[in-house]
Write a protein that holds these residues in place. Sequence first.
Motif, PDB file in Angstrom:
ATOM      1  N   MET A   1       0.837  -1.168   0.000  1.00  0.00           N
ATOM      2  CA  MET A   1       0.000   0.000   0.000  1.00  0.00           C
ATOM      3  C   MET A   1       0.890   1.241   0.000  1.00  0.00           C
ATOM      4  O   MET A   1       1.783   1.369   0.817  1.00  0.00           O
ATOM      5  CB  MET A   1      -0.905  -0.020   1.236  1.00  0.00           C
ATOM      6  N   ALA A   2       0.642   2.122  -0.919  1.00  0.00           N
ATOM      7  CA  ALA A   2       1.427   3.356  -1.025  1.00  0.00           C
ATOM      8  C   ALA A   2       0.714   4.476  -0.269  1.00  0.00           C
ATOM      9  O   ALA A   2      -0.492   4.665  -0.399  1.00  0.00           O
ATOM     10  CB  ALA A   2       1.594   3.730  -2.486  1.00  0.00           C
ATOM     11  N   TYR A   3       1.491   5.169   0.534  1.00  0.00           N
ATOM     12  CA  TYR A   3       0.954   6.284   1.308  1.00  0.00           C
ATOM     13  C   TYR A   3       1.426   7.601   0.707  1.00  0.00           C
ATOM     14  O   TYR A   3       2.562   7.701   0.240  1.00  0.00           O
ATOM     15  CB  TYR A   3       1.438   6.220   2.764  1.00  0.00           C
ATOM     16  N   THR A   4       0.571   8.580   0.775  1.00  0.00           N
ATOM     17  CA  THR A   4       0.999   9.919   0.405  1.00  0.00           C
ATOM     18  C   THR A   4       1.865  10.452   1.540  1.00  0.00           C
ATOM     19  O   THR A   4       1.862   9.910   2.647  1.00  0.00           O
ATOM     20  CB  THR A   4      -0.199  10.861   0.200  1.00  0.00           C
ATOM     21  N   ARG A   5       2.582  11.514   1.276  1.00  0.00           N
ATOM     22  CA  ARG A   5       3.432  12.119   2.316  1.00  0.00           C
ATOM     23  C   ARG A   5       2.570  12.532   3.506  1.00  0.00           C
ATOM     24  O   ARG A   5       2.961  12.328   4.655  1.00  0.00           O
ATOM     25  CB  ARG A   5       4.185  13.316   1.743  1.00  0.00           C
ATOM     26  N   GLN A   6       1.400  13.093   3.238  1.00  0.00           N
ATOM     27  CA  GLN A   6       0.501  13.543   4.311  1.00  0.00           C
ATOM     28  C   GLN A   6       0.024  12.348   5.142  1.00  0.00           C
ATOM     29  O   GLN A   6      -0.008  12.416   6.373  1.00  0.00           O
ATOM     30  CB  GLN A   6      -0.697  14.305   3.718  1.00  0.00           C
ATOM     31  N   GLU A   7      -0.347  11.246   4.488  1.00  0.00           N
ATOM     32  CA  GLU A   7      -0.790  10.046   5.208  1.00  0.00           C
ATOM     33  C   GLU A   7       0.348   9.460   6.042  1.00  0.00           C
ATOM     34  O   GLU A   7       0.146   9.042   7.181  1.00  0.00           O
ATOM     35  CB  GLU A   7      -1.308   8.996   4.224  1.00  0.00           C
ATOM     36  N   PHE A   8       1.545   9.441   5.461  1.00  0.00           N
ATOM     37  CA  PHE A   8       2.708   8.941   6.185  1.00  0.00           C
ATOM     38  C   PHE A   8       2.985   9.788   7.424  1.00  0.00           C
ATOM     39  O   PHE A   8       3.238   9.262   8.508  1.00  0.00           O
ATOM     40  CB  PHE A   8       3.939   8.923   5.268  1.00  0.00           C
ATOM     41  N   MET A   9       2.929  11.096   7.266  1.00  0.00           N
ATOM     42  CA  MET A   9       3.171  11.988   8.404  1.00  0.00           C
ATOM     43  C   MET A   9       2.104  11.794   9.481  1.00  0.00           C
ATOM     44  O   MET A   9       2.404  11.837  10.673  1.00  0.00           O
ATOM     45  CB  MET A   9       3.209  13.449   7.943  1.00  0.00           C
ATOM     46  N   GLU A  10       0.866  11.568   9.084  1.00  0.00           N
ATOM     47  CA  GLU A  10      -0.206  11.338  10.052  1.00  0.00           C
ATOM     48  C   GLU A  10       0.012  10.023  10.802  1.00  0.00           C
ATOM     49  O   GLU A  10      -0.183   9.958  12.015  1.00  0.00           O
ATOM     50  CB  GLU A  10      -1.573  11.334   9.354  1.00  0.00           C
ATOM     51  N   LEU A  11       0.420   8.983  10.080  1.00  0.00           N
ATOM     52  CA  LEU A  11       0.718   7.708  10.735  1.00  0.00           C
ATOM     53  C   LEU A  11       1.871   7.854  11.725  1.00  0.00           C
ATOM     54  O   LEU A  11       1.817   7.327  12.832  1.00  0.00           O
ATOM     55  CB  LEU A  11       1.067   6.639   9.698  1.00  0.00           C
ATOM     56  N   ARG A  12       2.893   8.574  11.322  1.00  0.00           N
ATOM     57  CA  ARG A  12       4.035   8.797  12.210  1.00  0.00           C
ATOM     58  C   ARG A  12       3.599   9.577  13.453  1.00  0.00           C
ATOM     59  O   ARG A  12       3.995   9.255  14.568  1.00  0.00           O
ATOM     60  CB  ARG A  12       5.136   9.549  11.479  1.00  0.00           C
ATOM     61  N   LYS A  13       2.766  10.574  13.265  1.00  0.00           N
ATOM     62  CA  LYS A  13       2.261  11.368  14.389  1.00  0.00           C
ATOM     63  C   LYS A  13       1.457  10.489  15.345  1.00  0.00           C
ATOM     64  O   LYS A  13       1.631  10.560  16.567  1.00  0.00           O
ATOM     65  CB  LYS A  13       1.389  12.513  13.866  1.00  0.00           C
ATOM     66  N   GLN A  14       0.591   9.641  14.804  1.00  0.00           N
ATOM     67  CA  GLN A  14      -0.214   8.739  15.637  1.00  0.00           C
ATOM     68  C   GLN A  14       0.691   7.765  16.397  1.00  0.00           C
ATOM     69  O   GLN A  14       0.461   7.483  17.574  1.00  0.00           O
ATOM     70  CB  GLN A  14      -1.216   7.974  14.787  1.00  0.00           C
ATOM     71  N   HIS A  15       1.700   7.240  15.721  1.00  0.00           N
ATOM     72  CA  HIS A  15       2.634   6.319  16.367  1.00  0.00           C
ATOM     73  C   HIS A  15       3.332   7.002  17.532  1.00  0.00           C
ATOM     74  O   HIS A  15       3.421   6.449  18.634  1.00  0.00           O
ATOM     75  CB  HIS A  15       3.667   5.817  15.357  1.00  0.00           C
ATOM     76  N   ASN A  16       3.841   8.196  17.299  1.00  0.00           N
ATOM     77  CA  ASN A  16       4.540   8.930  18.356  1.00  0.00           C
ATOM     78  C   ASN A  16       3.618   9.244  19.531  1.00  0.00           C
ATOM     79  O   ASN A  16       4.028   9.149  20.687  1.00  0.00           O
ATOM     80  CB  ASN A  16       5.156  10.211  17.801  1.00  0.00           C
ATOM     81  N   GLU A  17       2.380   9.600  19.243  1.00  0.00           N
ATOM     82  CA  GLU A  17       1.420   9.887  20.311  1.00  0.00           C
ATOM     83  C   GLU A  17       1.140   8.637  21.148  1.00  0.00           C
ATOM     84  O   GLU A  17       1.083   8.700  22.375  1.00  0.00           O
ATOM     85  CB  GLU A  17       0.117  10.444  19.735  1.00  0.00           C
ATOM     86  N   MET A  18       0.972   7.492  20.490  1.00  0.00           N
ATOM     87  CA  MET A  18       0.725   6.248  21.220  1.00  0.00           C
ATOM     88  C   MET A  18       1.950   5.844  22.034  1.00  0.00           C
ATOM     89  O   MET A  18       1.827   5.374  23.166  1.00  0.00           O
ATOM     90  CB  MET A  18       0.335   5.115  20.256  1.00  0.00           C
ATOM     91  N   TYR A  19       3.118   6.029  21.482  1.00  0.00           N
ATOM     92  CA  TYR A  19       4.364   5.712  22.183  1.00  0.00           C
ATOM     93  C   TYR A  19       4.478   6.558  23.448  1.00  0.00           C
ATOM     94  O   TYR A  19       4.814   6.049  24.519  1.00  0.00           O
ATOM     95  CB  TYR A  19       5.528   5.971  21.226  1.00  0.00           C
ATOM     96  N   ASP A  20       4.167   7.838  23.318  1.00  0.00           N
ATOM     97  CA  ASP A  20       4.211   8.737  24.477  1.00  0.00           C
ATOM     98  C   ASP A  20       3.150   8.363  25.512  1.00  0.00           C
ATOM     99  O   ASP A  20       3.421   8.358  26.711  1.00  0.00           O
ATOM    100  CB  ASP A  20       4.033  10.188  24.047  1.00  0.00           C
ATOM    101  N   LYS A  21       1.944   8.051  25.056  1.00  0.00           N
ATOM    102  CA  LYS A  21       0.886   7.647  25.992  1.00  0.00           C
ATOM    103  C   LYS A  21       1.295   6.381  26.749  1.00  0.00           C
ATOM    104  O   LYS A  21       1.029   6.267  27.948  1.00  0.00           O
ATOM    105  CB  LYS A  21      -0.432   7.411  25.253  1.00  0.00           C
ATOM    106  N   PHE A  22       1.920   5.453  26.049  1.00  0.00           N
ATOM    107  CA  PHE A  22       2.376   4.218  26.692  1.00  0.00           C
ATOM    108  C   PHE A  22       3.419   4.536  27.763  1.00  0.00           C
ATOM    109  O   PHE A  22       3.386   3.975  28.859  1.00  0.00           O
ATOM    110  CB  PHE A  22       2.939   3.262  25.640  1.00  0.00           C
ATOM    111  N   ALA A  23       4.347   5.450  27.454  1.00  0.00           N
ATOM    112  CA  ALA A  23       5.377   5.831  28.429  1.00  0.00           C
ATOM    113  C   ALA A  23       4.733   6.444  29.673  1.00  0.00           C
ATOM    114  O   ALA A  23       5.100   6.105  30.796  1.00  0.00           O
ATOM    115  CB  ALA A  23       6.358   6.818  27.800  1.00  0.00           C
ATOM    116  N   TYR A  24       3.761   7.316  29.490  1.00  0.00           N
ATOM    117  CA  TYR A  24       3.094   7.939  30.636  1.00  0.00           C
ATOM    118  C   TYR A  24       2.245   6.924  31.403  1.00  0.00           C
ATOM    119  O   TYR A  24       2.148   6.979  32.626  1.00  0.00           O
ATOM    120  CB  TYR A  24       2.250   9.138  30.199  1.00  0.00           C
ATOM    121  N   PHE A  25       1.655   5.982  30.679  1.00  0.00           N
ATOM    122  CA  PHE A  25       0.895   4.909  31.328  1.00  0.00           C
ATOM    123  C   PHE A  25       1.815   4.084  32.224  1.00  0.00           C
ATOM    124  O   PHE A  25       1.475   3.788  33.372  1.00  0.00           O
ATOM    125  CB  PHE A  25       0.220   4.026  30.275  1.00  0.00           C
ATOM    126  N   LEU A  26       2.992   3.729  31.692  1.00  0.00           N
ATOM    127  CA  LEU A  26       3.949   2.962  32.496  1.00  0.00           C
ATOM    128  C   LEU A  26       4.376   3.743  33.731  1.00  0.00           C
ATOM    129  O   LEU A  26       4.507   3.169  34.816  1.00  0.00           O
ATOM    130  CB  LEU A  26       5.174   2.584  31.671  1.00  0.00           C
TER     131      LEU A  26
END
Length: 149
Positions: A1-26
């Motif tokens: 599946m090919a992502y546009t730059r905007q879709e890729f940036m949104e996925l990266r943003k979501q990943h980073n947000e989840m990673y941060d939430k996990f760190a705060y949860f821990l």
Amino acid sequence: MAYTRQEFMELRKQHNEMYDKFAYFLLAVTGAAIGFGIQKLDGLTMSVASLICVAAVSVWVLSFYLGIRRIQSTMVTLQINAEAAAFLREDYESRLSQEQILKAEQAASQALESSNRRSALLMRAQLRLLIGGVLLFVAWRVLQMMGVN
């Protein structure tokens, strides 16, 4: 599946947000575990079994510390990104040679890689110590239920 730059940036943003939430949860779980463990130690006499509980709380304190260090590492990564973006803005680029720009990009890339590796290492260690503390705490509780002091 090919992502546009905007879709890729949104996925990266979501990943980073989840990673941060996990760190705060821990951090929250570890903080609660420390409080619970200390409360359970209240009034106990020093024994082999209670030393296991002290060890569990100590491991949780170390886990909490590493979680704080992980957040600091993330802050450093964000600072590197911000400084690299400011450095490479068009008004700076007009004053720099192509070689200087390339060196700056490489230095920023290396710093980001190092910071990201450190952050991932701290996250793994934080989680492992949290789990290790749980196992020690359960062992203490089992010994306590068996009447071992």
